[in-house]
Design an enzyme around this catalytic site. Sequence first.
Site, PDB file in Angstrom:
ATOM      1  N   HIS B 279       0.835  -1.200   0.000  1.00 18.50           N
ATOM      2  CA  HIS B 279       0.000   0.000   0.000  1.00 18.50           C
ATOM      3  C   HIS B 279       0.866   1.244   0.000  1.00 18.50           C
ATOM      4  O   HIS B 279       1.920   1.293   0.644  1.00 18.50           O
ATOM      5  CB  HIS B 279      -1.027  -0.005   1.133  1.00 18.50           C
ATOM      6  CG  HIS B 279      -0.485   0.076   2.523  1.00 18.50           C
ATOM      7  ND1 HIS B 279      -0.166   1.270   3.126  1.00 18.50           N
ATOM      8  CD2 HIS B 279      -0.218  -0.892   3.432  1.00 18.50           C
ATOM      9  CE1 HIS B 279       0.267   1.030   4.360  1.00 18.50           C
ATOM     10  NE2 HIS B 279       0.259  -0.272   4.574  1.00 18.50           N
ATOM     11  N   ASP B 291       6.184   0.835   6.857  1.00 18.33           N
ATOM     12  CA  ASP B 291       4.736   0.670   6.660  1.00 18.33           C
ATOM     13  C   ASP B 291       4.230   1.775   5.757  1.00 18.33           C
ATOM     14  O   ASP B 291       3.804   2.812   6.243  1.00 18.33           O
ATOM     15  CB  ASP B 291       4.040   0.671   8.026  1.00 18.33           C
ATOM     16  CG  ASP B 291       2.575   0.299   7.938  1.00 18.33           C
ATOM     17  OD1 ASP B 291       2.158  -0.214   6.887  1.00 18.33           O
ATOM     18  OD2 ASP B 291       1.856   0.534   8.911  1.00 18.33           O
ATOM     19  N   GLU B 325      -4.858   2.066   2.681  1.00 17.55           N
ATOM     20  CA  GLU B 325      -4.961   0.835   3.473  1.00 17.55           C
ATOM     21  C   GLU B 325      -5.169   1.161   4.944  1.00 17.55           C
ATOM     22  O   GLU B 325      -5.985   0.543   5.632  1.00 17.55           O
ATOM     23  CB  GLU B 325      -3.685  -0.006   3.285  1.00 17.55           C
ATOM     24  CG  GLU B 325      -3.733  -1.381   3.962  1.00 17.55           C
ATOM     25  CD  GLU B 325      -3.303  -1.395   5.430  1.00 17.55           C
ATOM     26  OE1 GLU B 325      -3.620  -2.358   6.143  1.00 17.55           O
ATOM     27  OE2 GLU B 325      -2.663  -0.413   5.864  1.00 17.55           O
ATOM     28  N   GLU B 326      -4.397   2.147   5.427  1.00 21.21           N
ATOM     29  CA  GLU B 326      -4.348   2.387   6.867  1.00 21.21           C
ATOM     30  C   GLU B 326      -5.699   2.749   7.450  1.00 21.21           C
ATOM     31  O   GLU B 326      -5.985   2.449   8.610  1.00 21.21           O
ATOM     32  CB  GLU B 326      -3.348   3.508   7.185  1.00 21.21           C
ATOM     33  CG  GLU B 326      -1.896   3.162   6.883  1.00 21.21           C
ATOM     34  CD  GLU B 326      -1.351   2.056   7.778  1.00 21.21           C
ATOM     35  OE1 GLU B 326      -2.082   1.538   8.631  1.00 21.21           O
ATOM     36  OE2 GLU B 326      -0.183   1.683   7.579  1.00 21.21           O
ATOM     37  N   ASP B 353       3.175  -6.212   3.452  1.00 21.94           N
ATOM     38  CA  ASP B 353       2.805  -5.100   4.346  1.00 21.94           C
ATOM     39  C   ASP B 353       3.193  -5.427   5.784  1.00 21.94           C
ATOM     40  O   ASP B 353       2.385  -5.353   6.694  1.00 21.94           O
ATOM     41  CB  ASP B 353       1.293  -4.828   4.236  1.00 21.94           C
ATOM     42  CG  ASP B 353       0.866  -3.648   5.112  1.00 21.94           C
ATOM     43  OD1 ASP B 353       1.729  -2.817   5.443  1.00 21.94           O
ATOM     44  OD2 ASP B 353      -0.323  -3.571   5.475  1.00 21.94           O
ATOM     45  N   HIS B 424       3.488   2.685  12.881  1.00 18.53           N
ATOM     46  CA  HIS B 424       2.504   3.724  13.228  1.00 18.53           C
ATOM     47  C   HIS B 424       3.046   4.769  14.210  1.00 18.53           C
ATOM     48  O   HIS B 424       2.272   5.356  14.960  1.00 18.53           O
ATOM     49  CB  HIS B 424       1.215   3.110  13.800  1.00 18.53           C
ATOM     50  CG  HIS B 424       0.455   2.286  12.825  1.00 18.53           C
ATOM     51  ND1 HIS B 424      -0.827   1.835  13.067  1.00 18.53           N
ATOM     52  CD2 HIS B 424       0.758   1.829  11.581  1.00 18.53           C
ATOM     53  CE1 HIS B 424      -1.261   1.127  12.027  1.00 18.53           C
ATOM     54  NE2 HIS B 424      -0.312   1.113  11.120  1.00 18.53           N
TER      55      HIS B 424
END
Lengths: 468, 468
Positions: B279, B291, B325-326, B353, B424
């Site tokens: 992504h 990520d 995606e997130e 991912d 994140h």
Amino acid sequence: MKPYQTTLLSSLLITSLSACQTQVKTSPTTDVVKLQQAALSSQLGYDLVESLTVEVGPRLAGSPKDIIAVNWAMNKLTSLGFDRVYKEPVQVPIWERGEANARIIAPVEQPLVITALGGSIATPSSGIQAQIARFDSLEALQQARPEMVEGKIAFIDQKTERHITGEGYGKSVGGRSKGAVVAAQKGAVAIVIRSIGTDHDRMAHTGVMRYQDGVPQIPAAAMSNPDADLVNALLKRDPNAILELYMSPKNLGFNTSYNVIAEVTGSSKPNEIVLISAHLDSWDEGTGAIDDGAGVAIVTAAAKHIQDLPIKPARTVRVVLYAAEEIGLMGGKAYAKAHKAELPLHYIAAESDFGAGRIYQIDTKVNESAFAAVQKALSPMSFNGVVLGNNQASGGPDVSMLPALGVPVASLRQDGHDYFDYHHTPNDTLDKIDPAALAQNVAAYAQFAYIMANSTTTLTPLIVSSKK
Amino acid sequence: MKPYQTTLLSSLLITSLSACQTQVKTSPTTDVVKLQQAALSSQLGYDLVESLTVEVGPRLAGSPKDIIAVNWAMNKLTSLGFDRVYKEPVQVPIWERGEANARIIAPVEQPLVITALGGSIATPSSGIQAQIARFDSLEALQQARPEMVEGKIAFIDQKTERHITGEGYGKSVGGRSKGAVVAAQKGAVAIVIRSIGTDHDRMAHTGVMRYQDGVPQIPAAAMSNPDADLVNALLKRDPNAILELYMSPKNLGFNTSYNVIAEVTGSSKPNEIVLISAHLDSWDEGTGAIDDGAGVAIVTAAAKHIQDLPIKPARTVRVVLYAAEEIGLMGGKAYAKAHKAELPLHYIAAESDFGAGRIYQIDTKVNESAFAAVQKALSPMSFNGVVLGNNQASGGPDVSMLPALGVPVASLRQDGHDYFDYHHTPNDTLDKIDPAALAQNVAAYAQFAYIMANSTTTLTPLIVSSKK
């Protein structure tokens, strides 16, 4: 946390106990072993640093929290039952951090993580936008032609090396403390340094910086290591990249803080002093666990184990929790001034200010004629994993001025391989402390103070040659 | 970075080459070995993630940077010379983070490090001050009597376990996604969770959260692990401790983002598709390196190595870089909808991912009758350190809906032991990627895609039983 080390220590302890029992009875050496045993089986050190970080937390010199920390220390030392507890005033400047934001605005927009260096002035409220003049080191900036720097933001991009001794810090910290003056002398509008840190966290390392009379004051900040990498990558693509800085720290005059002091009164030479110390203040973004809550806990718990002995050592053991170390050794300097007349009675001094990593070596700064005797006296510390080192100790930041004033010092060397991962960042929190390693420190300081307080070797005055 | 591993791979490669040369000549198996060799000796993967993180950086879905990322991807895929490069629109919500501050204000003042969860509403501009209702887990909150929660800030204090598979995330992430609804149903005024992260950094982990129609919306935040420890320590001293929260995120409607797609056209079955994906969007506080810049780099570089082969495999290899995606698999869902008619021609799909840790295993979700043949076909991947696993793969977040639609999937399992240290957070930066491990991933995806694109086993449609 590291059971094998505990096992090793236990077996050494048993060996030590056996050896002592066959040689001497109820001698000071036995007490040294008992102190080690008491410290290694006690949670006091950890409880103290837990209490300080949880109940007080960040305690920047001059801030309201600084006074809360002083009160915490007075109450804690009193409740521990020391023979004397008192405080001595120290004038400290008040500096508030405010906000610090930075981003690259050309050739692309990239937000950066920075923090103001302690003492820095603010940027204009509209911020500063300027090109970047990058240098490998402070020395490279010093050698640069002014036209390379003028009107730009100087960027000292020196990586800090990882060492058990922390010596990488000494190699790179000059850029933090002196960079603003050197950059301003060449016409820079601000200075940003790569954090003096060994980590890869997106956190910037603060720390004190200096201005110089007659040189324009410019804003000074540190950026995190990943951000310094990013700025490098952008400069390779576009040497004219534009950095925007906004910082709003404030210098707000002066306040009164305190050195907080506790004593275990000596049994036969109460006027002579073995000084063990740490600093009570901390930077403001973490909770001051490793810098220097650990030191506060180590020396306080060490002295408490001596306080609890049935027979006190000959000399007084004095615990000094210095004010305002971070912003310029102000507590240390104030102590040396206030106690000038008493300094000849200071037998030896040491400060714990390097986190909570295990102590692996003890160095001293004593007269060469006394070195062998001191080493012999300190040799029981080897049962706690501490080897005898050299005679070139500085003693720690707040006692570093004492050798020139005739006071011997010792440095109990800690494993600092990860100290500069966390030092002066939000990451300076309790979870970075290994309780077993902290207890080993407490044991080492207790042994050191006890042995020195009973030593029969003449140490004072220390004769320091004027040449280094 | 790990020379011994490179040496091991080289020797395996030589063994493999020798084996192939004696058995088959210029066969697909030889090409699989060549692909591995090309990938392991290429910097392309690292150069791609470096370019994305440096030239674009954070790229939250719906933000201006999201479109910059789409343009970056279109330009990059075009410049790499793929047979086809195109994009497909995806509607995405716009959410801006704003500020997030928190502190304990009683019994003592302690600033805390928090971050808003993605999608959260703001607090009132005056903030929220309330007592804390602490729970060990989402389940404990679900079981709590409402009077324990009403008017308080719910605090889910579950630690995330460290596993190579990342399975600890699955055990704790429910508190993040569902906590606000459960807490609001019991009358909480806000929810704060211990970060879903395995680190001890004073950084909070963001991630998407959900509201539910008919349930009041309350602000939702995560606090760093050290801060959660601190709050626990304070609650032990005073269960009535007061937490103050201020957050100013904004939900600002919708924007158009894009799935960006590139293809290596199949030589004999161009309409059949082997889909490898990642992504393109990221959270906004790091630079989206692990990520999912890593995934973007891995699948793009893998496809490029296939594009560069003198003879293309039978099926088309399609690279999909999903949007958004997130914030809810929006690109994946949009792809499945837009390509519904074409899904029967999707031979197999996979998404990268999970950072850039080495791939140690490949699992699949294919019809049981085909599993043995697929495993046999994939067995050359073992020369790249990838063992053959099970048939219970999900394929990755954005392809997780495809098995129910008849499309087989594969999961190339990465070493994720440190993935949730950085995921994140602001710490999701380029320095967390080991170039050698990234290259091993590129090699594995290139081999997987090539083998599947040439496979003669019938895989579609996947028959998934309605029972799990």
